[in-house]
Design a protein around this motif. Sequence first.
Motif, PDB file in Angstrom:
ATOM      1  N   GLU A  81       0.760  -1.303   0.037  1.00 38.45           N
ATOM      2  CA  GLU A  81       0.125   0.213  -0.066  1.00 38.45           C
ATOM      3  C   GLU A  81       0.859   1.191   0.075  1.00 38.45           C
ATOM      4  O   GLU A  81       0.513   2.327  -0.661  1.00 38.45           O
ATOM      5  CB  GLU A  81      -0.968   0.104   1.248  1.00 38.45           C
ATOM      6  CG  GLU A  81      -1.892   1.006   1.099  1.00 38.45           C
ATOM      7  CD  GLU A  81      -2.881   0.892   2.130  1.00 38.45           C
ATOM      8  OE1 GLU A  81      -4.146   1.679   1.776  1.00 38.45           O
ATOM      9  OE2 GLU A  81      -2.901   0.024   3.181  1.00 38.45           O
ATOM     10  N   LEU A  84       2.004   1.755  -3.429  1.00 38.58           N
ATOM     11  CA  LEU A  84       0.906   2.143  -4.462  1.00 38.58           C
ATOM     12  C   LEU A  84       0.621   3.636  -4.120  1.00 38.58           C
ATOM     13  O   LEU A  84      -0.184   4.475  -5.203  1.00 38.58           O
ATOM     14  CB  LEU A  84      -0.578   1.368  -3.931  1.00 38.58           C
ATOM     15  CG  LEU A  84      -0.175  -0.024  -4.582  1.00 38.58           C
ATOM     16  CD1 LEU A  84      -1.412  -0.885  -3.883  1.00 38.58           C
ATOM     17  CD2 LEU A  84      -0.474   0.048  -6.111  1.00 38.58           C
ATOM     18  N   ASN A  85       0.822   4.007  -2.824  1.00 40.77           N
ATOM     19  CA  ASN A  85       0.283   5.646  -2.540  1.00 40.77           C
ATOM     20  C   ASN A  85       1.605   6.517  -3.077  1.00 40.77           C
ATOM     21  O   ASN A  85       1.463   7.755  -3.083  1.00 40.77           O
ATOM     22  CB  ASN A  85       0.257   5.712  -1.100  1.00 40.77           C
ATOM     23  CG  ASN A  85      -0.997   5.171  -0.606  1.00 40.77           C
ATOM     24  OD1 ASN A  85      -1.977   5.115  -1.204  1.00 40.77           O
ATOM     25  ND2 ASN A  85      -1.147   4.880   0.647  1.00 40.77           N
ATOM     26  N   GLU A  88       2.775   5.152  -9.547  1.00 36.21           N
ATOM     27  CA  GLU A  88       1.955   4.552 -10.506  1.00 36.21           C
ATOM     28  C   GLU A  88       2.526   3.249 -10.808  1.00 36.21           C
ATOM     29  O   GLU A  88       3.776   2.875 -10.735  1.00 36.21           O
ATOM     30  CB  GLU A  88       1.617   5.233 -11.688  1.00 36.21           C
ATOM     31  CG  GLU A  88       0.985   6.575 -11.563  1.00 36.21           C
ATOM     32  CD  GLU A  88       0.678   7.087 -12.839  1.00 36.21           C
ATOM     33  OE1 GLU A  88       1.459   6.905 -13.992  1.00 36.21           O
ATOM     34  OE2 GLU A  88      -0.618   7.773 -12.980  1.00 36.21           O
ATOM     35  N   LEU A 119      -7.505  -2.475  -2.457  1.00 35.41           N
ATOM     36  CA  LEU A 119      -6.587  -1.791  -2.964  1.00 35.41           C
ATOM     37  C   LEU A 119      -6.801  -1.655  -4.324  1.00 35.41           C
ATOM     38  O   LEU A 119      -6.818  -0.418  -5.060  1.00 35.41           O
ATOM     39  CB  LEU A 119      -5.213  -2.355  -2.705  1.00 35.41           C
ATOM     40  CG  LEU A 119      -4.881  -2.266  -1.364  1.00 35.41           C
ATOM     41  CD1 LEU A 119      -3.335  -2.875  -1.022  1.00 35.41           C
ATOM     42  CD2 LEU A 119      -4.426  -0.775  -0.880  1.00 35.41           C
ATOM     43  N   LYS A 122      -9.615   0.988  -4.548  1.00 39.22           N
ATOM     44  CA  LYS A 122      -9.223   2.223  -4.249  1.00 39.22           C
ATOM     45  C   LYS A 122      -8.433   2.741  -5.329  1.00 39.22           C
ATOM     46  O   LYS A 122      -8.533   4.299  -5.503  1.00 39.22           O
ATOM     47  CB  LYS A 122      -8.556   2.203  -2.964  1.00 39.22           C
ATOM     48  CG  LYS A 122      -8.020   3.528  -2.318  1.00 39.22           C
ATOM     49  CD  LYS A 122      -7.076   2.986  -1.240  1.00 39.22           C
ATOM     50  CE  LYS A 122      -6.579   4.641  -0.664  1.00 39.22           C
ATOM     51  NZ  LYS A 122      -5.904   4.276   0.608  1.00 39.22           N
ATOM     52  N   HIS A 123      -7.659   2.183  -5.898  1.00 36.73           N
ATOM     53  CA  HIS A 123      -6.444   2.991  -6.860  1.00 36.73           C
ATOM     54  C   HIS A 123      -6.823   2.604  -8.360  1.00 36.73           C
ATOM     55  O   HIS A 123      -6.202   2.996  -9.177  1.00 36.73           O
ATOM     56  CB  HIS A 123      -5.098   2.152  -6.536  1.00 36.73           C
ATOM     57  CG  HIS A 123      -4.342   2.518  -5.443  1.00 36.73           C
ATOM     58  ND1 HIS A 123      -3.606   3.763  -5.173  1.00 36.73           N
ATOM     59  CD2 HIS A 123      -4.667   1.905  -4.068  1.00 36.73           C
ATOM     60  CE1 HIS A 123      -3.359   3.823  -4.131  1.00 36.73           C
ATOM     61  NE2 HIS A 123      -3.795   2.915  -3.280  1.00 36.73           N
ATOM     62  N   GLN A 124      -8.163   2.115  -8.342  1.00 29.73           N
ATOM     63  CA  GLN A 124      -8.711   1.971  -9.897  1.00 29.73           C
ATOM     64  C   GLN A 124      -7.636   1.200 -10.701  1.00 29.73           C
ATOM     65  O   GLN A 124      -7.201   1.487 -11.867  1.00 29.73           O
ATOM     66  CB  GLN A 124      -9.077   3.083 -10.393  1.00 29.73           C
ATOM     67  CG  GLN A 124     -10.321   3.748  -9.614  1.00 29.73           C
ATOM     68  CD  GLN A 124     -10.691   5.063 -10.173  1.00 29.73           C
ATOM     69  OE1 GLN A 124      -9.962   5.820 -10.593  1.00 29.73           O
ATOM     70  NE2 GLN A 124     -12.026   5.196 -10.428  1.00 29.73           N
ATOM     71  N   LEU A 125      -7.203   0.031 -10.189  1.00 29.84           N
ATOM     72  CA  LEU A 125      -6.370  -0.786 -10.993  1.00 29.84           C
ATOM     73  C   LEU A 125      -6.758  -2.136 -11.392  1.00 29.84           C
ATOM     74  O   LEU A 125      -7.611  -2.880 -10.483  1.00 29.84           O
ATOM     75  CB  LEU A 125      -4.814  -1.085 -10.107  1.00 29.84           C
ATOM     76  CG  LEU A 125      -3.875   0.337 -10.228  1.00 29.84           C
ATOM     77  CD1 LEU A 125      -2.752   0.231  -9.299  1.00 29.84           C
ATOM     78  CD2 LEU A 125      -3.519   0.722 -11.669  1.00 29.84           C
TER      79      LEU A 125
END
Length: 255
Positions: A81, A84-85, A88, A119, A122-125
Amino acid sequence: MEFIDSHAHIYSEQFNDDREQAVAQASAEGVGKIYMPNIDHTSIDAMLAAEEKFPGQCIPMMGLHPTSVNRDFERELYLVEEWLNKREFAAIGECGIDLYWDKTLLQEQQEALKVQVALAKKHQLPLVLHTRDSFEETYAILAEAQDGSLQGIFHCFSGTVEQAEKVKELGFLMGIGGVATFKNGGLDKILPHVQLSDLVLETDCPYLAPVPHRGKRNQPAYLPLVGRRVAELMNKPVGEVAAVTSQNALRLFKL
């Protein structure tokens, strides 16, 4: 004719002596992009070094592999995480469930997958899923969580026609690799019943080298061998297989 390797551990130490040559050979064989799934904290530095060495060609994901899930897996996921924050990535992966090696940590693997699904939302992955001996267990978690926002790949798909239909209904793709070329790999019974729009190609290098290299180190340059076998089994021109599977990968991996 360009192929995309949607799943390759080109950062593996097995390429330490000839990584630059292996990437150059991939380019020479028409493999334009190589997407790299992460394993755990021990693989991040090597993966990002490969990205730096081959920008735009070797593209990283971020995730925790199920065989790296142990009793204190939360610590690994905090690191995932954190990364990821910070920057990219192309996808959350490689994540999932593996019941081939060890069934005693199923509960922990399930929880780790649920965290990574959250996750992904949240991150649209997209998610890149490992499902060795665990298709139904993995699918159950994804089906429950699917709200229309989840997408991804069932990596190294080798299930049944019914399972292929489940993957499609879920809105996910199937990753097809060297197993397609194996005499008893089983994909000869599956691929005639699916559409190219449901597939991406992968090597999973350094593992699962296609025939005639089976048993040796796999590499992205061998991906066209997979493409030709898929074309044969689906009765399609190999150029169409390359074009459609590459479009599928680029659409999924927005990076």
